[in-house]
Motif scaffolding. Structure first.
Motif, PDB file in Angstrom:
ATOM      1  N   ASN A 166       0.834  -1.194   0.000  1.00 54.72           N
ATOM      2  CA  ASN A 166       0.000   0.000   0.000  1.00 54.72           C
ATOM      3  C   ASN A 166       0.871   1.246   0.000  1.00 54.72           C
ATOM      4  OD1 ASN A 166      -2.375  -1.490   0.123  1.00 54.72           O
ATOM      5  ND2 ASN A 166      -2.349  -1.551   2.369  1.00 54.72           N
ATOM      6  N   LYS A 167       0.433   2.262  -0.694  1.00 51.98           N
ATOM      7  CA  LYS A 167       1.159   3.521  -0.722  1.00 51.98           C
ATOM      8  C   LYS A 167       0.890   4.292   0.572  1.00 51.98           C
ATOM      9  CE  LYS A 167       1.030   3.987  -5.745  1.00 51.98           C
ATOM     10  NZ  LYS A 167       0.598   4.838  -6.890  1.00 51.98           N
ATOM     11  N   PRO A 168       1.877   5.030   1.089  1.00 52.43           N
ATOM     12  CA  PRO A 168       1.668   5.789   2.332  1.00 52.43           C
ATOM     13  C   PRO A 168       0.710   6.956   2.124  1.00 52.43           C
ATOM     14  CG  PRO A 168       3.785   6.340   1.369  1.00 52.43           C
ATOM     15  CD  PRO A 168       3.247   5.193   0.566  1.00 52.43           C
ATOM     16  N   THR A 169       0.021   7.321   3.180  1.00 50.55           N
ATOM     17  CA  THR A 169      -0.812   8.517   3.162  1.00 50.55           C
ATOM     18  C   THR A 169       0.088   9.739   3.313  1.00 50.55           C
ATOM     19  OG1 THR A 169      -2.659   7.332   4.164  1.00 50.55           O
ATOM     20  CG2 THR A 169      -2.695   9.740   4.304  1.00 50.55           C
ATOM     21  N   VAL A 170      -0.071  10.730   2.443  1.00 49.72           N
ATOM     22  CA  VAL A 170       0.752  11.938   2.499  1.00 49.72           C
ATOM     23  C   VAL A 170      -0.011  13.038   3.240  1.00 49.72           C
ATOM     24  CG1 VAL A 170       1.982  13.700   1.182  1.00 49.72           C
ATOM     25  CG2 VAL A 170       1.902  11.343   0.346  1.00 49.72           C
ATOM     26  N   MET A 171       0.584  13.517   4.326  1.00 53.01           N
ATOM     27  CA  MET A 171      -0.018  14.561   5.143  1.00 53.01           C
ATOM     28  C   MET A 171       0.786  15.849   5.022  1.00 53.01           C
ATOM     29  SD  MET A 171      -2.427  12.700   6.527  1.00 53.01           S
ATOM     30  CE  MET A 171      -3.046  13.761   7.847  1.00 53.01           C
ATOM     31  N   VAL A 172       0.136  16.962   5.333  1.00 57.59           N
ATOM     32  CA  VAL A 172       0.804  18.262   5.442  1.00 57.59           C
ATOM     33  C   VAL A 172       0.450  18.831   6.806  1.00 57.59           C
ATOM     34  CG1 VAL A 172       0.964  20.612   4.550  1.00 57.59           C
ATOM     35  CG2 VAL A 172       0.750  18.704   2.958  1.00 57.59           C
ATOM     36  N   ASP A 173       1.462  19.071   7.644  1.00 57.33           N
ATOM     37  CA  ASP A 173       1.260  19.631   8.989  1.00 57.33           C
ATOM     38  C   ASP A 173       2.015  20.943   9.109  1.00 57.33           C
ATOM     39  OD1 ASP A 173      -0.275  17.428  10.180  1.00 57.33           O
ATOM     40  OD2 ASP A 173       1.572  16.274   9.932  1.00 57.33           O
ATOM     41  N   ILE A 174       1.438  21.887   9.860  1.00 60.11           N
ATOM     42  CA  ILE A 174       2.015  23.230   9.941  1.00 60.11           C
ATOM     43  C   ILE A 174       2.161  23.680  11.389  1.00 60.11           C
ATOM     44  CG2 ILE A 174       1.928  25.572   9.014  1.00 60.11           C
ATOM     45  CD1 ILE A 174      -0.287  24.690   7.168  1.00 60.11           C
ATOM     46  N   ALA A 175       3.354  24.175  11.731  1.00 58.61           N
ATOM     47  CA  ALA A 175       3.590  24.850  13.006  1.00 58.61           C
ATOM     48  C   ALA A 175       3.417  26.353  12.753  1.00 58.61           C
ATOM     49  CB  ALA A 175       4.989  24.548  13.523  1.00 58.61           C
ATOM     50  N   ARG A 180       3.853   6.387  13.091  1.00 55.04           N
ATOM     51  CA  ARG A 180       3.442   7.768  13.350  1.00 55.04           C
ATOM     52  C   ARG A 180       1.932   7.865  13.580  1.00 55.04           C
ATOM     53  NH1 ARG A 180       3.380  11.351   9.942  1.00 55.04           N
ATOM     54  NH2 ARG A 180       3.973  13.060  11.341  1.00 55.04           N
ATOM     55  N   ASP A 181       1.172   7.042  12.874  1.00 59.02           N
ATOM     56  CA  ASP A 181      -0.283   7.101  12.906  1.00 59.02           C
ATOM     57  C   ASP A 181      -0.799   5.669  12.969  1.00 59.02           C
ATOM     58  OD1 ASP A 181      -3.046   7.283  12.204  1.00 59.02           O
ATOM     59  OD2 ASP A 181      -2.684   9.174  11.187  1.00 59.02           O
ATOM     60  N   PRO A 182      -1.633   5.332  13.968  1.00 57.50           N
ATOM     61  CA  PRO A 182      -2.122   3.953  14.088  1.00 57.50           C
ATOM     62  C   PRO A 182      -2.982   3.504  12.916  1.00 57.50           C
ATOM     63  CG  PRO A 182      -3.283   5.411  15.613  1.00 57.50           C
ATOM     64  CD  PRO A 182      -2.140   6.203  15.043  1.00 57.50           C
ATOM     65  N   ARG A 183      -3.438   4.435  12.086  1.00 57.12           N
ATOM     66  CA  ARG A 183      -4.309   4.067  10.976  1.00 57.12           C
ATOM     67  C   ARG A 183      -3.551   3.558   9.761  1.00 57.12           C
ATOM     68  NH1 ARG A 183      -7.236   9.810  10.735  1.00 57.12           N
ATOM     69  NH2 ARG A 183      -5.023  10.336  11.002  1.00 57.12           N
ATOM     70  N   ASP A 184      -2.306   4.058   9.574  1.00 57.38           N
ATOM     71  CA  ASP A 184      -1.648   3.772   8.302  1.00 57.38           C
ATOM     72  C   ASP A 184      -0.187   4.211   8.364  1.00 57.38           C
ATOM     73  OD1 ASP A 184      -1.308   2.995   5.714  1.00 57.38           O
ATOM     74  OD2 ASP A 184      -2.535   4.573   4.803  1.00 57.38           O
ATOM     75  N   TRP A 185       0.606   3.770   7.403  1.00 61.29           N
ATOM     76  CA  TRP A 185       1.970   4.263   7.187  1.00 61.29           C
ATOM     77  C   TRP A 185       1.822   5.661   6.607  1.00 61.29           C
ATOM     78  CZ3 TRP A 185       6.130   6.384   5.129  1.00 61.29           C
ATOM     79  CH2 TRP A 185       7.402   5.846   5.352  1.00 61.29           C
TER      80      TRP A 185
END
Length: 235
Positions: A4-13, A83-88
């Motif tokens: 499976n391909k990883p989920t790509v997230m964008v997080d901002i500080a 990093r996330d229990p749902r997915d890589w």
């Protein structure tokens, strides 16, 4: 079998300065995992509407603060199966600077609350979801490093400000007391601000000249810490 391909997230500080403190914007999660926990604003990359990672980050910034065209810089990329229990997941992180007087906080569709949190010794007073505590530390470190050679601190100020207010922003972020004359000499040499003719800040003290940011292309050496801090410590 194809993985499976990883989920790509964008997080901002997202940082600002008010109440004489450095603040970071956190959102309270409205769903699992980490429901009711605080986290950095962010979301999954939308492959249909987002034409770039930066566009996705700017979308998240506007959704949470209502502010456009603010300072935004890519920070780092984090990835892993834990990093996330749902997915890589793969997270491309950014940090942003906003002036407090321009912000209207508004929680996103999957969050319960958006709130500014004070940073004390590079940490917030609440536990953060995922690996966001690590991201916050990285973002603060980058912010301080950028203060050494760029003019980014002006993005934390209103459009009109005094030199004392500018200096105070540097002191709050760097957690150091700066020499007033040395600081102003470097501001003048860097040519990052200009006085606003006929405009003064009035109050209980004597009137103070108001300044505005002078836009330049690219990063310019502004505040070499080794010189400014050494002069202060000699006093």
């Amino acid at each position: 079998m194809e993985k499976n391909k990883p989920t790509v997230m964008v997080d901002i500080a997202i940082f600002t300065v008010f109440e004489d403190k450095l603040k970071i914007l956190l959102i309270k999660r409205g769903s699992e995992p980490f429901k009711d926990s605080w986290a950095l604003p962010g979301g999954a990359l939308n492959t249909v509407t987002d034409n770039s990672l930066e566009e996705a980050a700017m979308r998240e910034l506007v959704e949470e603060t209502g502010v456009e065209n603010q300072y935004l810089e890519q920070l780092c990329t984090y990835g892993g199966p834990d990093r996330d229990p749902r997915d890589w997941t793969l997270s491309v992180t950014y940090f942003a600077l906003v002036a407090a007087d321009e912000v209207t906080l508004r929680a996103g569709t999957d969050t319960m609350e958006a709130k500014w949190h004070t940073l004390t010794q590079d940490k917030v007073e609440v536990s953060l979801a995922f690996d966001h505590e690590r991201i916050v530390c990285e973002a603060i470190s980058r912010l301080r490093a950028k203060l050494d050679y760029t003019d980014i601190a002006v993005h934390l100020l209103p459009k009109e400000f005094t030199l004392s207010e500018l200096q105070r922003v540097y002191e709050i972020i760097m957690q150091e007391k700066l020499n007033k004359s040395s600081f102003r000499m470097r501001v003048a040499r860097a040519d990052i601000v200009a006085p606003i003719n006929g405009k003064m800040r009035t109050g209980s003290n004597r009137p103070a000249q108001l300044y505005q940011f002078v836009k330049h292309e690219g990063d310019r050496m502004f505040f070499p810490r080794s010189i400014a801090w050494a002069q202060e410590r000699k006093k």
